[in-house]
Each structure stands twice: as structure tokens, then as C-alpha cells.
Design an enzyme around this catalytic site. Structure first.
Site, PDB file in Angstrom:
ATOM      1  N   TYR A  30      51.188  34.659  37.530  1.00  0.00           N
ATOM      2  CA  TYR A  30      50.345  35.757  38.018  1.00  0.00           C
ATOM      3  C   TYR A  30      49.329  36.163  36.957  1.00  0.00           C
ATOM      4  CZ  TYR A  30      49.013  40.407  39.646  1.00  0.00           C
ATOM      5  OH  TYR A  30      48.289  41.499  40.050  1.00  0.00           O
ATOM      6  N   LYS A  81      45.086  36.063  37.102  1.00  0.00           N
ATOM      7  CA  LYS A  81      44.203  37.209  36.902  1.00  0.00           C
ATOM      8  C   LYS A  81      43.286  37.000  35.693  1.00  0.00           C
ATOM      9  CE  LYS A  81      45.452  39.543  40.455  1.00  0.00           C
ATOM     10  NZ  LYS A  81      44.515  39.721  41.599  1.00  0.00           N
TER      11      LYS A  81
END
Length: 257
Positions: free
Chosen positions: A153, A157
């Protein structure tokens, strides 16, 4: 539709930050296209908006090329131009990397990185038709500070932040701005993946409505980026200047589990 009324497309508008962004946009007088995979969830968001402004629902999976083409066709047919694209759709999965199979990694990157890049590219002519216009990419503090057990994750990002920075330079001369938003933990359905981290790190948690107001204020001011309030904003500043301090703290946190 009068051009003085801003037209905005929000992906992932069926819940969480996306729903709050749509509500805030409508309250600010914008007309909103609600995009997401779950039509019933989009209808739930729509029920919270003032339908005197002719908002529209676009059920679509942005990771599907055919669905992205349909999004473009709907926006072109309804509005002819797009003032603001909000790339908000995303997935959050937290676990040690060895527990992620190929499908989980692909799902994270297709949803959080590849699809927003592709959709932004596909909508470029409609954004150009509305200049000055803007792309708003919803990232995360995890896109500056890489958290253990959120490696996939965090990486997605980081990638979205890099795309935002590069695109801002690329499109500046043609009148399309880019805002990168990095909220901290927000009380949404997706935040379940963060519950243990939030508890252990004593992280602040914001309501989606608060995050949405902060983002739209920054967009209205033409800001390049918007970060979470202190202490997370301070942590990001420390990370950029003295990354070893944050790395040490996170390493200790990870070793305690």
C-alpha cells in the site's frame, strides 16, 4: 449547463472520503459525477446530494479499460468538459509482504496507481476543454512515510505521489493543475486494515467530512498538495530531512509485534 458551474468527477464516491468529497462539492455548488463499482452505494451517496444540480451516477470499475472508456463517453456526452477529476478510488490491505499473493499485489497497484494514471490520461481532452482545470489525487501519509506491514500500500501511494509531481510539471503550461492530498487515518470502511496500527501508534483519526473540507479548501486555493494536520505533518517534514529518525521509530514499532 453554464460553465460557471464546476463539473467534477469523483471515483470511489460510494463511501468514505469519496462520499464526503461529493457531499462537500455539491454544497459548494459543483455538479458531481459519482463513479464507483457499487451502484447501490453510489445511489446512497446521491441521496445525500441536492439533485437540483443534475448530478449523475456512473457505475464503473476504473481498473477495466472498457469501463474507463465509458466514463469518458458519459462525461463528454453530459458535460463536454471536465473541471476537476478526483482520483479517490483505492484499496487498503495491510499484512506482512509474504502473505500477499500476486493477485493482492496486482489489485493494489491496478486500483491505486495504474487505473488513476490511465483515467487521467483518457480524460485529458475534457480537462483541457475546461481550462483552467485540475486533477486531484487522493494519496496518504503512507505515501511519504512507509509503514511496516503496509509495504504494498505504501509503495502504491509513493507511486501516486510521484505521478502527481511529474504530471504537475508536465501539464502546468497547458493550464491543468494537479493537487496531491495526503490525509492521515480516516474513519472509513477501509480503515479497518489500519485498526491495530492506529491503536499501537496512537495515531489521530479524522472524520471523512473533515478531510473533504480540507481537500476542497486546498483545491479552491490552487495548492499543489495538502497534508494531514500535526503531528503527522511534522512527521512527514522530519522524514524528508532526517529519515533515519522516523525509520528508527517505525522499526521499533514493527519489532514489538
Amino acid at each position: 449547463m453554464p460553465r460557471e458551474q464546476k463539473c467534477v468527477l469523483i471515483t470511489g464516491a460510494g463511501s468514505g472520503i469519496g462520499r464526503a468529497l461529493a457531499i462537500e462539492a455539491a454544497q459548494r455548488g459543483m455538479v458531481v459525477a459519482l463513479c464507483g463499482r457499487r451502484e447501490t452505494a453510489l445511489e446512497g451517496t446521491a441521496a445525500l446530494l441536492d439533485w437540483g444540480s443534475q448530478h449523475i451516477i456512473v457505475p464503473a470499475d476504473i481498473t477495466n479499460p472498457q469501463d474507463r472508456r465509458r466514463i469518458v463517453e458519459v462525461i463528454r456526452g453530459e458535460w463536454k468538459a471536465l473541471d476537476i477529476l478526483v482520483n479517490n478510488a483505492g484499496v487498503v490491505e495491510g499484512a506482512a509482504i509474504e502473505k500477499f499473493d500476486d493477485d493482492a499485489i496486482s489489485r493494489t497497484f491496478f486500483t491505486n496507481v495504474i487505473a488513476p494514471i490511465a483515467l487521467t490520461r483518457d480524460l485529458m481532452p475534457l480537462l483541457a476543454a475546461a481550462r483552467p482545470s485540475r486533477v486531484v489525487n487522493i494519496g496518504s501519509v503512507f505515501g511519504d512515510i512507509a509503514y511496516p506491514r503496509f509495504s504494498s500500500y505504501s509503495a502504491s501511494k509513493f507511486a501516486l505521489r510521484g505521478f502527481s509531481n511529474a504530471l504537475r510539471l508536465e501539464w502546468k503550461q497547458i493550464g491543468i493543475g494537479v493537487t496531491y492530498a495526503a490525509p492521515r487515518a480516516t474513519r472509513t470502511e477501509a480503515a479497518v486494515a489500519f485498526d491495530h496500527l492506529i491503536a499501537n501508534a496512537k495515531m489521530g483519526v479524522d472524520a471523512p467530512a473533515k478531510v473533504a473540507r480540507q481537500i476542497w479548501r486546498s483545491v479552491a486555493s490552487g495548492h499543489d498538495s495538502i497534508y494531514a494536520p500535526a503531528p503527522e505533518r511534522i512527521y512527514v517534514a522530519i522524514q524528508r530531512i532526517f529519515p533515519q529518525i522516523i525509520d528508527w521509530a517505525l522499526s521499533r514499532q514493527a519489532s514489538s509485534h
